[in-house]
Scaffold this motif. Structure first.
Motif: not given
Lengths: 152, 338, 121
Positions: B155-163, B271-283
């Protein structure tokens, strides 16, 4: 104006903690309970089936373990187990299928680095500690048991 | 010319001639999809490994950039590029085939502003006529390097972000070359700020103080107020990190509401994409700036923007050794000529 | 009816063990790998203390299928082997009783990874 934050590290941690969204713990527990319970029930059904075919209790348990490990590996390979895990959390981590999942997942992923140093070396990247601490503690338990037996 | 504590004013105001962006499947479903140049559905991009796929993302992005400006790769003076992978292999293998002198950079997720800063200072000083700044990140290659194998059921933490699976690049030229475009007026390289956060699943909180420090320093050095800018865009603080940043500014009596935007929060529909706190990463900053903000600048919907890419300078190794997460943020001020 | 009651007990026992794990994950931020280690070690120790045996009697697969059950067979195996083999049993018993599980995990893991390809969720 000050470009540094007027907070100590501890104050900042507490502040972040209070601000962060909490895990939906009640929902998570319900999921973990249902999925974990279901996997165990499937295990019992397999055991009962083999018991009814005349297997001994130990053998039937063993077949159950092997079947569930197969199931975990199969569901991991067809990209389903990770989806279950997103909802079920500990419900799919703690049963033996989860052990199987944590063996298969890195094996699939590190195959790109070759069959020996990729797949072979990384297979127990997550599940390895279970064997290390499980076996070590069993040896210690065995040793203590042996010593106790010497005096009894 | 250095002004104030750590800001550089670029007197010759280098120009961003063109940008290019490419995104993966998840970003294609996001709300900014229409602004990106290329959308790739296959996470492997036809390659056999995620690392090769990421390299191909960046290569395709740079090829697309070169096709937008009539120039040959040989005419590009320098390229400043980086990514998240160990030893920056994505950039290295991508630029291997391009025949352009290459500076490999690592600033974690802050790399895009770092490369844009260096490219623009080279142009400003007159050492080069055409420089490219590029970065990329890939969800799968980042997951396996920083987190768990993809097929592991956790499970991803609710504060996690998605690269973010994306790459973005920009070509910087002297002001008088080519068609009109937004100008880079100031850069503020950031200091490393570490507030002792150790949770790898809460990068936004680890980086927000660095973003605060850099933006505040930038405003002091340039003697501007926050509302001088139409938008102050941070890289990948995510939802939680953005709230913290706004809070921190509030404490100093500055209201960032309506001015601040975060690329990580913009790129997905959480909400729809289940990305919790949002995107991250250089890109993330690279593609959102190159796609969305550059478009807004070109069409004069916004005229003054401060982009602040934020990075977390840790590795799984340092976290396992019990270190906290050092944050960094670099700011680049980009303005339309009025 | 007996069958239903048995399955119900299995379900409850398995569910409770997994829920304990979930509470540990959410409340202490322990990673899954650490949870597995804690559960397997606890399984071995509780078996030695004679606590896990009765749980298995009650919950059957509900107690043997979770990874703590793996610890149960390690602990049970090592004690049985010490009974029959003496000192050498300390080193033989645990792994011997789990051999099927370990071999299955390795072989199925290997075979699965030959055919599978990772994807994004």
């Amino acid at each position: 104006m000050n470009s540094n934050i007027n907070m100590s590290n501890e104050e900042y941690s507490t502040y972040v903690e209070s601000k962060a969204k909490k895990s939906p713990i009640f929902k998570n527990i319900v999921w973990a309970f249902l999925v974990g319970g279901l996997i165990c029930t499937i295990g019992q059904l397999i055991t009962n089936l083999f018991l009814s075919w005349g297997f001994s209790k130990d053998d039937a348990t063993m077949v159950c373990t092997i079947s569930l490990i197969f199931l975990g590996a199969f569901l991991t390979a067809i990209n389903v187990y990770s989806k279950i895990g997103q909802h079920a959390g500990a419900g799919s981590i703690i049963p033996i299928t989860g052990f199987s999942n944590s063996v298969v997942a890195p094996a699939i992923e590190f195959k790109t680095e070759g069959y020996v140093l990729g797949l072979g070396a990384n297979m127990f990247k997550i599940a390895g500690p279970v064997l290390v601490y499980g076996i070590t503690s069993s040896v210690f338990v065995g040793l203590i048991y042996w010593i106790i037996k010497l005096f009894m | 010319m250095k002004i104030g504590k750590q800001t550089i004013k670029l007197e010759n105001t280098p120009k961003i001639l063109q940008t290019s962006s490419i995104v993966g499947p998840k970003e294609t479903q996001g709300p900014l999809s229409q602004y990106f140049d290329k959308h790739i559905d296959d996470i492997f991009f036809g390659e056999t490994t995620f690392e090769k796929a990421e390299s191909k993302f960046m290569k395709t992005c740079i090829d697309n950039l070169l096709s937008k400006v009539p120039t040959l790769p040989e005419n590009i003076d320098y390229i400043f590029a980086g990514d998240l992978l160990n030893q920056c292999i994505c950039s290295g293998y991508c630029i291997r085939d391009l025949n352009i002198p290459f500076f490999g950079l690592y600033g974690a997720c802050s790399t895009f502003c770092e490369s844009l800063s260096l490219a623009s200072t080279f142009i400003n000083a007159g050492y080069a006529q055409k420089c490219i700044a590029a970065t990329s990140s890939h969800f799968c290659s980042a997951e396996r390097q920083f987190r768990m194998p993809l097929e592991h059921g956790n499970q991803k933490s609710p504060t996690a972000q998605c690269t973010v699976t994306a790459s973005g690049s920009a070509i910087v030229v002297p002001k008088d070359v080519g068609t009109q475009g937004p100008l880079i007026t100031h850069i503020t390289p950031g200091k490393i700020i570490d507030m002792g956060i150790t949770d790898m699943t809460n990068m936004g909180a680890a980086m927000a103080p660095a973003a605060f420090n850099t933006i505040m320093t930038h405003l002091q050095d340039t003697q501007r107020s926050a509302n001088y800018y139409d938008i102050i865009a941070t890289g990948d603080l995510g939802v939680l990190g953005s709230e913290i940043l706004v809070d921190l500014f509030n404490k100093e009596g500055i209201d960032l509401n309506g001015i601040h935007a975060d690329c990580g929060a913009l790129i997905y529909n959480h909400d729809k994409q289940d990305t919790h706190c949002g995107g991250s990463g250089c890109g993330c900053m690279a593609s959102v700036f190159s796609g969305y903000f550059f478009d807004q600048l070109k069409s004069k919907k916004i005229n003054k923007i401060l982009i602040v890419a934020t990075g977390a300078l840790m590795s799984p190794l340092s976290i396992q050794q019990g270190e906290s997460i050092p944050g960094i943020a670099h700011a680049v001020a980009i303005e339309n000529e009025v | 009816m007996d069958m239903c009651m048995e399955l119900f007990k299995v379900f409850i026992t398995g569910g409770i063990i997994c829920s304990i794990g979930q509470i540990l994950i959410d409340k202490t931020k322990l990673t899954p790998a650490r949870i597995l280690v804690i559960f397997v070690t606890m399984g071995v120790i509780l078996t030695f203390l004679g606590i896990y045996g009765p749980i298995v009697e009650f919950g059957k697969a509900g107690a043997t299928v979770p990874i703590s059950g793996f610890g149960y067979s390690l602990g049970k195996g090592v004690m049985e082997a010490v009974d029959t083999m003496g000192f050498l049993g300390i080193f033989v018993g645990g792994v011997k009783s789990c051999a099927a599980g370990i071999a299955a995990a390795v072989v199925f893991g290997f075979l699965a990874s030959l055919f599978a390809k990772p994807t994004i969720k």
